[in-house]
Structures are given as C-alpha cells and as structure tokens.
Design a protein around this motif. Structure first.
Motif, PDB file in Angstrom:
ATOM      1  N   LEU A   1      11.827  11.012  61.689  1.00 41.18           N
ATOM      2  CA  LEU A   1      12.256  10.095  62.750  1.00 41.18           C
ATOM      3  C   LEU A   1      12.162   8.629  62.344  1.00 41.18           C
ATOM      4  N   ALA A   2      11.570   8.340  61.191  1.00 36.23           N
ATOM      5  CA  ALA A   2      11.451   6.964  60.712  1.00 36.23           C
ATOM      6  C   ALA A   2      12.399   6.664  59.561  1.00 36.23           C
ATOM      7  N   ALA A   3      12.945   7.683  58.920  1.00 40.06           N
ATOM      8  CA  ALA A   3      13.832   7.483  57.764  1.00 40.06           C
ATOM      9  C   ALA A   3      15.163   6.890  58.223  1.00 40.06           C
ATOM     10  N   THR A   4      15.695   5.990  57.399  1.00 40.98           N
ATOM     11  CA  THR A   4      16.919   5.276  57.760  1.00 40.98           C
ATOM     12  C   THR A   4      17.998   5.454  56.701  1.00 40.98           C
ATOM     13  N   ALA A   5      19.192   5.016  57.049  1.00 35.10           N
ATOM     14  CA  ALA A   5      20.294   5.037  56.089  1.00 35.10           C
ATOM     15  C   ALA A   5      19.951   4.179  54.870  1.00 35.10           C
ATOM     16  N   SER A   6      19.259   3.082  55.066  1.00 35.32           N
ATOM     17  CA  SER A   6      18.850   2.239  53.938  1.00 35.32           C
ATOM     18  C   SER A   6      17.941   2.999  52.984  1.00 35.32           C
ATOM     19  N   ASP A   7      17.028   3.812  53.531  1.00 36.14           N
ATOM     20  CA  ASP A   7      16.166   4.637  52.696  1.00 36.14           C
ATOM     21  C   ASP A   7      16.997   5.601  51.852  1.00 36.14           C
ATOM     22  N   VAL A   8      17.976   6.218  52.465  1.00 36.69           N
ATOM     23  CA  VAL A   8      18.817   7.196  51.774  1.00 36.69           C
ATOM     24  C   VAL A   8      19.664   6.511  50.701  1.00 36.69           C
ATOM     25  N   LEU A   9      20.263   5.387  51.039  1.00 33.33           N
ATOM     26  CA  LEU A   9      21.110   4.679  50.078  1.00 33.33           C
ATOM     27  C   LEU A   9      20.318   4.184  48.874  1.00 33.33           C
ATOM     28  N   ALA A  10      19.032   3.891  49.070  1.00 38.87           N
ATOM     29  CA  ALA A  10      18.194   3.392  47.982  1.00 38.87           C
ATOM     30  C   ALA A  10      17.608   4.516  47.129  1.00 38.87           C
ATOM     31  N   ALA A  11      17.809   5.766  47.539  1.00 41.25           N
ATOM     32  CA  ALA A  11      17.207   6.902  46.835  1.00 41.25           C
ATOM     33  C   ALA A  11      18.177   7.524  45.834  1.00 41.25           C
ATOM     34  N   ASP A  12      17.585   8.060  44.776  1.00 43.49           N
ATOM     35  CA  ASP A  12      18.355   8.753  43.747  1.00 43.49           C
ATOM     36  C   ASP A  12      18.286  10.263  43.900  1.00 43.49           C
ATOM     37  N   GLY A  13      17.385  10.748  44.732  1.00 48.92           N
ATOM     38  CA  GLY A  13      17.222  12.166  45.004  1.00 48.92           C
ATOM     39  C   GLY A  13      16.391  12.338  46.261  1.00 48.92           C
ATOM     40  N   PHE A  14      16.372  13.578  46.776  1.00 47.59           N
ATOM     41  CA  PHE A  14      15.772  13.817  48.088  1.00 47.59           C
ATOM     42  C   PHE A  14      14.949  15.098  48.103  1.00 47.59           C
TER      43      PHE A  14
END
Length: 150
Positions: A42-55
């Motif tokens: 519930l705290a993760a954002t699109a910015s977090d995803v865009l800055a990540a190389d894997g999940f």
C-alpha cells in the motif's frame, strides 16, 4: 547501482518469516552492488517501480486471489509503468492456508500484461513454512538479486 524492489503484504507471522528469508537471500554477503528496496504494497508507488531493475512480490492468498493490498499496488502502477518496465525480471512468494492457485494466477496475469519475466520458480507455501520452504524463499531473494549484479 541496480535496484531490486520488494513489494509485499505481510499480515501474518508465516508471511513475516517468508519475507525475512527473502530479504536475507537478497542481501546475502555474496550479493554485491544491488540495492534492495522494501515497500509495503500500500506504500509502493509508480516511482518505486520505475526506479527498479527487478521485482520481488509477496502476498497471502486471500479468498482465491492475491491480497487486496497487492492488487491496489498493481492498479496504481499498471499504466504509468507499463511500457517502461517491460522485460524486467520478477519473483513471487505466496502463503495460503490451503491453496495458492488463484493468487498465483492473478499475479501472473498482471505481470504478463506488464511484460515482466518470471526469473525464478514461485515459492508457494500452505500452512506454516518449514525449513525447506524458508530456504526456497532465501533462494528466491538471492536469485533475483544475483541476476541484477553487474
């Protein structure tokens, strides 16, 4: 430095144990030059995803589906991140009291739509995770992190 984003919903002691094992694997001493970023779903954002190389994704199986928290995460990041994150690797761990099938199917449907690639076997646990299941969680974290090492 490559970034591995761990998005999780961890409402139970069993999921907490799985989460800790994944984190331990992803931050093992052999893993060098990879940053692990942990975010509650519930705290993760699109910015977090865009800055990540894997999940790494962690969820309980709730009523035959992923948690509402993880679904809310996907709802908020799907379109803003759709094109920019295609081809990135992901790993999944799921805890259920008796069945994880629906939760896995729902996550796989969304990750496929986003173009993310399954980088390791999912870790699926029903009931209390034992030593083997926690080792599999450790390996999931280590595998995803090692895959991002330069």
């Amino acid at each position: 430095m490559p970034r591995l984003l761990l998005v999780h919903h961890t409402p139970s002691p069993n999921l907490q144990a799985m989460f800790e094992a994944v984190v331990s694997g992803a931050t093992a001493p052999e893993i060098e030059g990879v940053e692990l970023v942990r975010r509650a779903a519930l705290a993760a954002t699109a910015s977090d995803v865009l800055a990540a190389d894997g999940f790494l994704l962690g969820t309980p199986a709730n009523l035959g589906y992923m948690s509402g928290a993880l679904k809310t995460f996907f709802d908020s990041v799907f379109y803003p991140c759709l094109d920019a994150t295609k081809g990135r690797p992901y790993g999944l761990y799921v805890h259920g009291n008796n069945d994880t099938t629906g939760a896995v199917r729902s996550v796989e449907g969304i990750t496929k739509g986003m173009g993310w690639g399954k980088a390791a076997e999912h870790v699926l646990v029903s009931g209390e995770p034992g030593k083997d299941e926690l080792r599999a969680c450790w390996e999931l974290g280590a595998t995803l992190a090692a895959g991002l090492m330069s």
